[in-house]
Design an enzyme around this catalytic site. Sequence first.
Site, PDB file in Angstrom:
ATOM      1  N   LYS A 113       0.911  -1.306  -0.029  1.00 55.99           N
ATOM      2  CA  LYS A 113      -0.073   0.057   0.152  1.00 55.99           C
ATOM      3  C   LYS A 113       0.945   1.178   0.008  1.00 55.99           C
ATOM      4  O   LYS A 113       1.811   1.247   0.677  1.00 55.99           O
ATOM      5  CB  LYS A 113      -1.082   0.010   1.083  1.00 55.99           C
ATOM      6  CG  LYS A 113      -1.979   1.133   1.252  1.00 55.99           C
ATOM      7  CD  LYS A 113      -2.780   0.952   2.341  1.00 55.99           C
ATOM      8  CE  LYS A 113      -3.871   2.105   2.438  1.00 55.99           C
ATOM      9  NZ  LYS A 113      -4.869   1.968   3.575  1.00 55.99           N
ATOM     10  N   SER A 147      -9.797   2.131   2.521  1.00 59.16           N
ATOM     11  CA  SER A 147      -8.900   2.847   1.817  1.00 59.16           C
ATOM     12  C   SER A 147      -7.845   1.982   1.091  1.00 59.16           C
ATOM     13  O   SER A 147      -7.441   2.299   0.020  1.00 59.16           O
ATOM     14  CB  SER A 147      -8.074   4.030   2.660  1.00 59.16           C
ATOM     15  OG  SER A 147      -7.259   3.351   3.362  1.00 59.16           O
ATOM     16  N   SER A 188     -10.482   0.168   6.747  1.00 56.90           N
ATOM     17  CA  SER A 188      -9.753   0.191   5.364  1.00 56.90           C
ATOM     18  C   SER A 188      -9.151  -0.963   4.907  1.00 56.90           C
ATOM     19  O   SER A 188      -8.498  -1.049   3.801  1.00 56.90           O
ATOM     20  CB  SER A 188      -8.672   1.426   5.562  1.00 56.90           C
ATOM     21  OG  SER A 188      -9.163   2.727   5.461  1.00 56.90           O
TER      22      SER A 188
END
Lengths: 95, 491
Positions: free
Chosen positions: B78, B158, B182
């Site tokens: 990420k 997210s 997330s």
Amino acid sequence: MSLEPATVRRIAKLARIRVEDDEIAPLQTQLNAMLDYVAQLGGVDITGVEPLSGGAQMAMRLREDTMCDGAIAEQILANAPDRAGEFFAVPKVIE
Amino acid sequence: MSLTHLSIKDAAAALAARKISAVELTQAHNNAIAALNPRLNAYITTTPEPALAQAQAADARIAQGNAGPLTGIPLAIKDLFCTAGVRTTAASKMLDPFIPPYESTVTAQLLAAGAVFLGKANLDEFAMGSSNMSSAYGPVENPWKRAGSDAKLVPGGSSGGSAAALAARLCLGATGTDTGGSIRQPAAFTGTTGIKPTYGRCSRYGVVAFASSLDQAGPMARSVEDCAILLGAMAGFDAKDSTSAQRPVPDFQASLARGVRGLRIGIPAEYSVAGMSDEISRLWQKGIGWLREQGAEIIDVSLPHTHYGLPAYYIVASAEASSNLARYDGVRFGARVGGEDLIDMYERTRAAGFGAEVKRRIMIGTYVLSAGYYDAYYLRAQKVRNLILRDFTQVFDKVDALLTPSAPTAAFGFGEQMNDPITMYLNDVFTVPASLAGVPAMSVPAGLNAQGLPLGLQIIAKHFDEEMVFTVAAALERAAAFSHLPTVRAA
């Protein structure tokens, strides 16, 4: 409680975010919607409840007050938008 | 089986047996990314050449007989984790350009375990969002489609890029971060598996901060076992993170086969919220049935302050974000927009660098911390947070784990739920309470809805009992036998 345009401007100033005139009204609507939403917390009985500030279920850890890292000025400055020697450079602050 | 469809466990076994090479495995993923990423936008930055170099090193390490648990395993990282020498954006224009001179602890541990990094996965800007629509580098397309429709759906957020890359077979595993859901909500939206560990289990050092008392890194993968393997490498004490837990890392994989016989599974009444779809309700009932059939005792429980989780979360998280994001001022790193004076430079830099959602949260956070409003908003929210923690502490005296849905709906379309911020926030209604309490929670894919989209169930356990989460998740995974594939995927 509802935010006035002047309050939106004051918050933006505190947050150091430039806001143009035509952004005030939509921001006012959106921020008020968020405040209306969180207002339901007013209905919770919090008498005698301590605030929970951290996520960790532990006391803050302390370490020896000794230098454990450093002498890496070039690494620290590597991403600076502007520099002067070993310093970050900013616009003139004092006339 | 195609190299991109392997589990981490099977890939590691094939690598160890020299049936495949790490270079082959990485090249297969590089090819898949080259073919599909222009469409899906799951990666902001791809690093095919460094990945191949890491794969060559992995092959050498395997040949020497000193492979680690992840040697040669290709991962998506990420783009909130700092990676030394590789651009890190947090999906914000504010950090363009930013090339970290250091490596986050979590990614450093993954590299030490031998992992190969394919690139940096897309996300909502500064991890604030539930759709990946707020990325300054464009939205991510969910590889899943509604039956008979080609409409683009969001992968959740997210950690939407990590989830989409996993589902489309553009990596074998991924890192995510979870502040209010997330990891779990995008896992649910993409038929993948992800765990938010206990707060403090994985180091926050080198992870771009959003809300520091809530942020927690965790693994995402295509099986519970792969998550256990990844978490074993990611977790552990780190002196560089002041809230890192000084606890040994258990053998998470050993917990998978324990079974749920005799375990007490709590079903919290408050998670049956108004407006929850029948499909989600039915899936939840199905999950309850699976655990009961495997010998678990099902107990109805109450977490009375659940309803206040979201509003408390949005005050606490926004307040912490306003403080954390004060560092983006155009002085030390990132973009700068010139101004008449220093203050003007700050204001213009931040106006140009932050997107709309990030600005809203900074401003709300600034307001709730400002003189005269602190007690009414921030202090009250912290007290409510304590009540939510108390709910969990009390319920874990009665049960070993909780079972809930992961999200109130399946993946929604681009542009849907965008009318006002509150609608988007409701995506996290089931995930936020565990974040506020700091307890571990995991989403596993449990079935499809009538339109053919994946749905997830969430397992929550007490602090530092990820092993219990894995035990129950593995039991659900065995019963659900989820083997569906998304429409868009690598061969």
